[in-house]
Motif scaffolding. Structure first.
Motif, PDB file in Angstrom:
ATOM      1  N   GLY A  13       1.331  -6.555   3.869  1.00 49.37           N
ATOM      2  CA  GLY A  13       0.429  -5.845   4.248  1.00 49.37           C
ATOM      3  C   GLY A  13      -0.567  -7.539   4.217  1.00 49.37           C
TER       4      GLY A  13
ATOM      5  N   VAL B 224       1.529  -1.841   5.605  1.00 42.75           N
ATOM      6  CA  VAL B 224       1.629  -1.556   4.630  1.00 42.75           C
ATOM      7  C   VAL B 224       3.127  -0.954   4.376  1.00 42.75           C
ATOM      8  CG1 VAL B 224       0.312  -1.218   1.958  1.00 42.75           C
ATOM      9  CG2 VAL B 224      -0.542  -2.842   3.721  1.00 42.75           C
TER      10      VAL B 224
ATOM     11  N   GLY C 140      -1.154   1.799   2.039  1.00 46.13           N
ATOM     12  CA  GLY C 140      -1.818   1.112   3.646  1.00 46.13           C
ATOM     13  C   GLY C 140      -1.967   2.142   4.293  1.00 46.13           C
TER      14      GLY C 140
ATOM     15  N   LEU D  36      -3.433  -2.896   7.902  1.00 45.61           N
ATOM     16  CA  LEU D  36      -2.393  -2.558   6.803  1.00 45.61           C
ATOM     17  C   LEU D  36      -2.660  -1.519   6.999  1.00 45.61           C
ATOM     18  CD1 LEU D  36      -5.913  -3.950   4.063  1.00 45.61           C
ATOM     19  CD2 LEU D  36      -3.867  -4.570   4.298  1.00 45.61           C
TER      20      LEU D  36
END
Lengths: 211, 334
Positions: free
Chosen positions: A48, A79, A84, A75
């Protein structure tokens, strides 16, 4: 890049430094996650923040709020897992709170609190649940105390990072009540929470780069 | 780590390339978004069924895309939820105005990412999205103070049964209600003989001695609730079936779909041996097995072990179970 404001520059430094620190600690975070989760936290955070750095390399930002919001969206998109949405929402709300605001230590503190409010809205965690909030909660309080005592941004972020580290260490004896570690019940006791650990890395990086 | 891979970072994308190459008659794959689509999706007037989750549970979910099951499946990294962008793209692609059902296994990350996707899709295109969260794992205590029970074996049965109902042209609300009915009537329990190795981690997620087993295992290599000395299959079957039977509860005269699932590293020989034990326990409890399923359908990489899922069924659920299905992972009648 030439007309980048000093503020945008230092928040960019923070994100780049965080990416490096998370990369260096990826194996460690994954090891912590292996004990009580599913062994992916280090790899996910590394992926990320690597994507955030790629965005920084190809885009220039006029304001800190645009920078943080873009980092948050990146992100969320890269992620996966719970980290995330949690870290992504943090940066989105942090950025939103800083839009059109003079970046005083107090304003940044309010921004951090807004970001952590986003984490709580998604994750519904409380102090003692053995999550990243066990690091964020004390960090926000320590930050505000330092600012109220006349401390500058460096003093406030240093206090926040130290409180975060204490909160992280305090997760070790806790029994997890949220996230995948909660499936282990009392077997989660004795392990440090990976999310509280990555939070502390981000705040320690902020103390080094933002002030 | 000994695996048939090129680079740990490429495992999911290269496996999706393989799925596309192996099943061009049934699937098409959006490699950029890591979405497996039913070849003929979207189907006008049909409710779109989407699921997804971390990779490493194959054939779940991509292997259950096709006629009579899912319209699309979003693949995350190994054991990591997919991201909202993927579910948003899939939701828009399969919606023809009849709405979309998200089938989500109850894990913190999956639930959060699907929630964000449903919010974003509704704000973006006005697509009507309903969600059903599966949470059938009796190994986890269900309480306000935990993440709740995990979604495991029932997810497979639900995708099949609800897929048949969507194929019949039922409305989004009807399909969602049926999905909740299936989830409410199913329970599971699993155990592991070995751990598994996430490619990016490179070593087993936990250590399990030659003489031990984990009871109450999930499907992500997360340790279970109790570690016990290894026992004969007959005793393990009781350890799995008893907590399942007492939880719903299932009783004399009930009909069930009995599902013995392998976690990826246990041969069918042993799974059938386990099914025999499970069938005897059900017979003793006066429970009729209406249908059965034995094999590796919701796995945890190369973990050895199994789970037992019982779904209490009525005539409607059995009829939908028997309806034609044509996916890489399940196929009959079509």
């Amino acid at each position: 890049m030439s007309n980048m404001s000093k503020e945008v520059e230092s928040f960019t430094d923070w994100l780049r430094d965080s990416a490096q620190v998370l990369h260096d600690n990826a194996a460690y975070l994954t090891e912590l996650d292996s004990a009580i989760g599913d062994a992916d936290h280090g790899a996910n955070m590394d992926r990320g923040f690597g994507a955030v750095v790629a965005v920084l390399d190809e885009t220039s930002f006029d304001t800190v709020d645009e920078l943080l919001k873009k980092a948050g969206m990146t992100l969320v998109s890269k992620v996966g897992g719970a980290s995330g949405p949690l870290y992504g929402t943090f940066f989105l709300r942090f950025g939103t709170a800083l839009a059109g605001v003079k970046l005083t230590p107090a304003a940044i503190g309010e921004g951090l609190r807004a970001g952590v409010g986003g984490i709580l809205a998604r994750g519904k965690a409380e102090i003692g649940d053995k999550t990243m909030y066990d690091a964020w909660g004390p960090a926000l309080d320590a930050y505000d105390t330092a600012v109220a005592g006349g401390g500058d941004l460096a003093a406030a972020l240093t206090a926040a990072a130290e409180a975060s580290a204490k909160g992280r260490d305090a997760t070790v004896p806790l029994e997890a009540r949220k996230g995948r570690a909660s499936y282990l019940g009392e077997r989660s006791v004795g392990h440090q929470d990976p999310g509280a650990t990555s939070t502390t890395l981000l705040l320690e990086s902020a103390a080094r780069t933002l002030a | 780590m000994k695996k048939l891979i090129n680079d740990p970072a490429d495992v999911v994308s290269e496996a999706l390339l393989g799925m596309a190459a192996a099943h061009p008659d049934r699937l098409r794959v959006d490699h950029e978004n890591r979405i497996v689509y039913r070849k003929e999706a979207p189907r006008p007037g049909k409710v779109g069924l989407i699921s997804g989750g971390g990779s490493g549970h194959e054939p779940l979910h991509g292997g259950f895309v096709g006629l009579g099951m899912l319209d699309a499946a979003c693949a995350g990294e190994v054991f990591t939820s997919p991201v909202p962008d993927q579910m948003m793209a899939a939701t828009k692609a399969v919606d023809t105005g009849a709405g979309v059902l998200h089938i989500v296994k109850n894990y913190t990350g999956d639930v959060m990412n699907f929630e964000m996707a449903a919010e974003l899709a509704a704000a973006d295109t006005g697509t009507e999205v309903l969600s059903v969260v599966t949470n059938d794992d009796v190994a986890v205590q269900d309480s306000l103070y935990t993440a709740g029970r995990r979604g495991v074996g029932v997810t497979v049965l639900l995708e099949k049964i609800v897929g048949a109902a969507a194929e019949e042209g039922r409305s989004l609300q009807e399909v969602a209600d049926l999905a909740r009915k299936v989830n409410d009537n199913g329970r599971s329990m699993g155990m592991a003989l070995t751990s598994c190795t996430v490619p990016a981690a490179g070593k087993p997620t936990f250590d399990l001695a030659e003489t031990e087993m984990e009871l109450g295992i999930g499907i992500h290599g997360e340790p279970g609730r109790r570690r016990l000395p290894l026992a004969p299959a007959r005793e393990i079957a009781s350890l799995l079936v008893d907590p399942v039977l007492s939880d719903l509860p299932y009783g004399q005269g009930d009909s069930v779909i009995a599902f013995v699932n392998g976690l990826g590293g246990t041969p069918l020989l042993e799974l059938y041996l386990m099914y025999n034990e499970v069938a005897q326990l059900l017979d003793r409890a006066g429970i009729t097995v209406a249908r059965s399923l034995v094999g590796n359908y919701i796995t945890s990489l190369e973990m050895a072990g199994c789970s037992v899922t019982l779904l209490k069924v009525d005539d409607e659920l059995v009829r939908l179970w028997d309806a034609p299905v044509n996916t890489p992972g399940l196929r009959w009648g079509a």
